[in-house]
Design an enzyme around this catalytic site. Structure first.
Site, PDB file in Angstrom:
ATOM      1  N   LYS A 141       0.817  -1.215   0.000  1.00 27.60           N
ATOM      2  CA  LYS A 141       0.000   0.000   0.000  1.00 27.60           C
ATOM      3  C   LYS A 141       0.845   1.257   0.000  1.00 27.60           C
ATOM      4  O   LYS A 141       0.449   2.269  -0.565  1.00 27.60           O
ATOM      5  CB  LYS A 141      -0.974   0.001   1.188  1.00 27.60           C
ATOM      6  CG  LYS A 141      -2.131  -0.958   0.996  1.00 27.60           C
ATOM      7  CD  LYS A 141      -3.353  -0.534   1.776  1.00 27.60           C
ATOM      8  CE  LYS A 141      -4.523  -1.464   1.477  1.00 27.60           C
ATOM      9  NZ  LYS A 141      -5.675  -1.209   2.339  1.00 27.60           N
ATOM     10  N   LYS A 171      -6.364 -11.400  -8.487  1.00 27.04           N
ATOM     11  CA  LYS A 171      -7.545 -11.559  -7.646  1.00 27.04           C
ATOM     12  C   LYS A 171      -8.665 -10.661  -8.185  1.00 27.04           C
ATOM     13  O   LYS A 171      -8.379  -9.590  -8.716  1.00 27.04           O
ATOM     14  CB  LYS A 171      -7.115 -11.068  -6.256  1.00 27.04           C
ATOM     15  CG  LYS A 171      -7.995 -11.425  -5.117  1.00 27.04           C
ATOM     16  CD  LYS A 171      -7.287 -11.031  -3.821  1.00 27.04           C
ATOM     17  CE  LYS A 171      -8.260 -10.273  -2.943  1.00 27.04           C
ATOM     18  NZ  LYS A 171      -7.738  -9.934  -1.637  1.00 27.04           N
ATOM     19  N   LYS A 180     -12.456  -4.757  -7.106  1.00 27.89           N
ATOM     20  CA  LYS A 180     -13.300  -3.670  -7.618  1.00 27.89           C
ATOM     21  C   LYS A 180     -12.473  -2.487  -8.079  1.00 27.89           C
ATOM     22  O   LYS A 180     -12.977  -1.609  -8.769  1.00 27.89           O
ATOM     23  CB  LYS A 180     -14.291  -3.231  -6.548  1.00 27.89           C
ATOM     24  CG  LYS A 180     -13.563  -2.703  -5.363  1.00 27.89           C
ATOM     25  CD  LYS A 180     -14.465  -2.166  -4.306  1.00 27.89           C
ATOM     26  CE  LYS A 180     -13.637  -1.643  -3.175  1.00 27.89           C
ATOM     27  NZ  LYS A 180     -12.653  -2.567  -2.619  1.00 27.89           N
TER      28      LYS A 180
END
Ligand code: TRP
Length: 336
Positions: free
Chosen positions: A120, A202, A205
């Site tokens: 991240k 994976k 969204k």
């Protein structure tokens, strides 16, 4: 110990989900569908982890809407406030409070090793905030406050659960038996859903290609269209295999919604083409999600009822959370 009433008590389960936009078929088959099953056999606590969401920048109106919508989705799935405790994390202030306490029992070095932090911070290089770094201590607080026996988590959260266990053990070694050390719970029934456009990834969204993911709240036509466009491979046999990641993903999704085994599915589509198979998967998914969407559409319009439910859930959660929190504070030496 000999038999007593304790041995028949249901095991305690805790899990949380971030309110980060649309929930996908991946969230559903990978976690949420199983939450609904678990509430029958376990004493469950489930929360919308809204405090976690601000480790990346959020637009206030959108965040608020997503918190509502995630809570409403949990209800729409069939999580029942009469059976499970359902609440919004920020409504129980002990989460943030215990997180501070635990952060003083967490080493800088161990947080630096978290792969999600590394990923991240690479992705949000302009906002590597302290919350993003200390996120696992907040997650540890979420867990340890409720003394769960089991925490269902996906592979990406295993490292965070491990650190929660380490913190609990460390704290207990210093102060006695304050926290329960939870076990990870990896149910047999979950499917790891991959992108419909690139099965090496994976389902997510945040993928730019909207055809790569299905939202729990997508309508039937959209779902079927996305499955029709799903990538397959050059032969035309419906079978699981490392050389057939697209078809394997679709078989796994079909298995996740229908409960059929991979072998049964291979037999069912023996001699049939990909077109027919993809349509069958799309229809099965759409049929499973349709009642959830109908529930959601009803629930989200009744803000008063929603408010009542999340307030009630928070009040129940806080009773347990406060007990654990004050016990920990007392052990450390605070004046209560
Ligand atoms: N960090 C988890 C995720 O992003 C969500 C989460 C927050 C969680 N607190 C938790 C999961 C406690 C399990 C237990 O998916």
């Amino acid at each position: 110990m000999c038999e007593n009433t304790q041995t028949t008590a249901k095991k305690k389960v805790l899990s949380c989900i971030q309110p980060s936009g649309m929930l996908t078929l991946g969230n559903y088959l990978g976690a949420l569908k199983n939450w609904v099953y678990m509430q029958e056999d376990f004493d469950c606590t489930f929360a919308v982890a809204d405090l976690h969401a601000i480790t990346v920048r959020q637009e206030p109106a959108k965040l608020r809407q997503q918190i509502y919508s995630t809570f409403a989705t949990l209800l729409a799935l069939g999580l029942d406030p009469e059976k499970s405790t359902l609440f919004i994390q920020s409504h129980v202030p002990e989460h943030a409070a215990l997180s501070w306490l635990l952060s003083c029992y967490t080493q800088f070095g161990e947080l630096s090793r978290m792969t999600q932090f590394k990923d991240k911070s690479a992705k949000h290089a302009d906002n590597i905030n302290v919350g993003l770094f200390s996120y696992p201590t907040l997650m540890a607080a979420d867990i340890l406050l409720y003394k769960p026996d089991l925490v269902p988590v996906g592979a990406d959260q295993k490292q965070h659960l491990e650190i929660a266990r380490d913190i609990a053990i460390r704290f207990n070694n210093l102060y006695g038996d304050v926290f329960t050390v939870p076990e990870p719970y990896i149910p047999k029934t979950v499917s790891r859903v991959r992108s419909l456009q690139d099965p090496s990834k994976k389902m997510s969204k945040s993928d730019e290609n909207a055809n790569s993911w299905v939202a729990i709240l997508d309508d039937k036509d959209t779902i079927i269209r996305k499955f029709k466009r799903a990538v397959t491979d050059s032969d035309s046999v419906v079978r699981v295999g490392d050389d057939k990641p697209g078809i394997t993903n679709l078989i796994s999704i079909y298995s996740g919604v229908t409960g059929k085994s991979f072998e049964e599915i291979e037999r069912e589509f023996d001699g049939k083409g990909y077109g027919e198979f993809k349509l069958a998967v799309g229809e099965a998914v759409a049929d499973e999600l349709a009642p959830i969407k109908a529930n959601y559409d009803r629930i989200i319009t009744d803000k008063k009822q929603l408010e009542e439910l999340y307030k009630k859930g928070a009040a129940i959660a806080e009773k347990t959370a406060a007990k654990t929190y004050f016990k920990a504070m007392k052990k450390v030496g605070f004046v209560l």
